[in-house]
Design a protein around this motif. Structure first.
Motif, PDB file in Angstrom:
ATOM      1  N   VAL A 211      45.064  37.634  47.534  1.00 57.89           N
ATOM      2  CA  VAL A 211      45.064  38.828  48.382  1.00 57.89           C
ATOM      3  C   VAL A 211      46.280  39.651  47.974  1.00 57.89           C
TER       4      VAL A 211
ATOM      5  N   SER B  51      43.934  44.502  50.094  1.00 58.24           N
ATOM      6  CA  SER B  51      43.901  44.824  51.522  1.00 58.24           C
ATOM      7  C   SER B  51      44.361  46.263  51.749  1.00 58.24           C
TER       8      SER B  51
ATOM      9  N   SER C  85      39.186  44.828  52.936  1.00 59.62           N
ATOM     10  CA  SER C  85      39.696  44.684  51.560  1.00 59.62           C
ATOM     11  C   SER C  85      38.693  45.201  50.540  1.00 59.62           C
TER      12      SER C  85
END
Ligand code: FAD
Length: 504
Positions: free
Chosen positions: A36, A248, A273
């Motif tokens: 992420v 994100s 995201s």
């Protein structure tokens, strides 16, 4: 960049595993090793990062709610032939009573976050149930694809998994089809096929909840055209698959200076995201549709998947509107305007709109039909009529609340610190109270309202309600295709063929 660890292999089993607890969910998320990206850096552990920590806990609470003995009947069911329970969202409804229980389960989860987490684990799970209800559609391209759909549904159900989805191509150049973009791997598509599976590269939007999920469903709901075959896929990818990256959007939780001033932002940011696939390998067992434009399209409309997923979405939305009504009423009470007839008229309009959404939710059930395979289909017209109008209803309702509250959400001390400072506390206590509450209670209520409506978190929600089910022109097209124009037209024919009056 650190290479992500290999995808977690969930145990395959015939009976569902013991229900997942919140602690189990957080431990899996922590161990996941996903990629992420936030503010230029890779976040390896969302459970401890301040941007995602509370969102993860809000999801963990859902698992605990489902597992609590007193909620078992609503939140779980025992799949046929099994001994142990699975989450209700994975159930393929076969009766009106089944769908009612699925609604009650969706509402129970939505109540824990006031309907503010749209892509909780029950959203895509319902799509998976809808696909598994009609495996023949996928099997039309080869028996194995139908088997994959059924097996993956069973596997996700039996391990209580959380899937998010990215099913919309990026908004890079909407004037050209996928295969005519500047670069053939701009949109997520197949770049290689092997005996063991396929390799995909490219971007796709917009995986709400992806930061927390176990799996990503990657497919395309936008119309594709001949030449776009590489983009016509439906696949499941573990979130920690090598080459899968999640970008994100701004993390609103980071802007929440404290939970008292931002009670919702700080707790319920479910995240959205953008997904990037960089040569991601997907084994054949995780492929439901492969380079097939027709099946990729029909999975949404010729299975009940879109109806099940959006039945959950509407149960969540109805819960959120109930919260909005409660909030507006409390604010009127705080301002002393609650008894004023014009305010009651406005509240009546709010209540009417919320009740239409709720009433139509029940209509999905009562107007549902059961097909030749014994599978229940919620009513398309009842579902799509509200979804088609949601982008108009929602802003109207927010506008009424803004109208009713005047400056109440703004005329507030700057933060909770003003209650603590000896220099400001006395004035704050004196001037920020209402006739019925002290200053602390009134300010807490108005902060809650502002976080719901005016904060960046609140504003994202307005965009969410407009677009979560697709742009409204697409939903209106769904309604156009679903409505019984034949019956309507028959009335016109009847009127046109009325016999002449005797005096004519
Ligand atoms: C907060 C949020 C969360 C989301 N979560 C998810 C998710 O979890 N998973 C997922 O896959 N997607 C998700 N989405 C993406 C969502 O599915 C898309 O935003 C939606 O499908 C609309 O596509 P788009 O944004 O590309 O808009 P576009 O398709 O580009 O449309 C934008 C606007 O252009 C106009 N327009 C474009 N084409 C036409 C046309 N042919 N006729 C008339 N008007 C037209 C309309 O005004 C339309 O509203 C989310 C979106 C938001 C905002």
């Amino acid at each position: 960049m650190n290479a992500p660890s290999s995808p977690k292999v969930f145990e395959s089993r015939r009976d569902p595993a013991p229900l997942r607890s919140g602690a189990d969910f957080l431990a899996d998320l922590k161990a996941g090793g996903r990629s992420v990206y936030l503010e230029g850096e890779r976040v390896t552990d969302p459970t401890s990062h301040p941007a995602f920590r509370e969102g993860a806990r809000a999801i963990a609470r859902l698992y605990d709610v489902a597992r609590a003995r007193e909620n078992r009947e609503i939140m779980t069911y025992v799949p046929s032939g099994a001994q142990t329970p699975a989450l209700r969202c994975y159930q393929i409804p076969r009766s009106h009573a089944d769908l009612r229980m699925k609604r009650l389960a969706a509402e129970k989860w939505a109540e824990t976050n006031f309907g503010l987490m749209g892509r909780s684990p029950d959203h895509v799970a319902n799509f998976l149930a809808g696909f598994a209800a009609k495996p023949a559609l996928f099997a039309a391209a080869g028996e194995a694809f139908g088997d994959n759909v059924v097996r993956f549904h069973e596997y996700a159900q039996n391990n209580h998994l959380y899937a998010a989805y990215a099913i919309v191509p990026p908004q890079i150049d909407r004037s050209k089809p996928a295969h005519k973009q500047a670069d053939p791997t701009l949109y997520a598509g197949v770049v290689k096929e092997t005996d063991a599976g396929i390799v995909m590269s490219g971007g796709q939007q917009l995986a709400t909840g992806g930061v927390f999920a176990d799996y990503l469903h990657l497919s395309c709901i936008h119309p594709l055209q001949p030449g776009d075959e590489n983009y016509a896929v439906s696949v499941m990818i573990p979130m920690n698959a090598p080459g899968l990256r999640l970008y994100s959007r701004r993390a609103f939780a980071l802007q929440a200076t404290n939970a008292w001033d931002y009670p919702l932002t700080s707790r319920f940011d479910e995240t959205d995201s953008f997904v990037v696939l960089d040569n991601v390998f997907i084994p054949w067992e995780h492929v439901f549709a492969y380079r097939n434009i027709e099946i990729c399209r029909d999975q949404w409309w010729k299975t009940p998947a879109h109806l099940y997923g959006n039945h959950q979405a509407q149960a969540r939305y109805a819960t959120k509107l109930r919260f909005l009504l409660g909030l507006a009423k409390r604010m009127n009470e705080a301002t002393g305007n609650d008894g004023a007839p014009p305010v009651q008229v406005q509240m009546g309009e709010l209540a009417a709109l919320a009740s239409i959404v709720e009433g139509m939710l029940h209509a999905h059930e009562t107007m549902a039909t059961i097909d030749e395979d014994g599978v229940l289909w919620p009513s398309r017209t009842a579902l799509y009529s509200v979804m088609a109008l949601q982008s108009e209803i929602n802003p109207r309702m927010i506008e009424i609340v803004r109208e009713l509250t005047g400056a109440a959400m703004i005329t507030l001390p700057s933060s909770t610190k003003d209650f603590e400072s000896p220099e400001t506390a006395a004035d704050v206590e004196r001037f920020f109270r209402s006739a019925s509450t002290d200053a602390k209670a009134r300010v807490a209520l108005m902060r809650l309202a502002w976080d719901f409506i005016g904060s960046e978190f609140g504003n994202r929600h307005q965009q969410y309600e407009k677009f979560y089910g697709g742009a409204s022109f697409i939903v209106k097209m769904n309604m156009f295709r679903s409505y019984d124009f034949k019956r309507a037209g028959a009335l016109v024919d009847a009127a046109l063929s009325l016999p002449p009056l005797s005096e004519d």
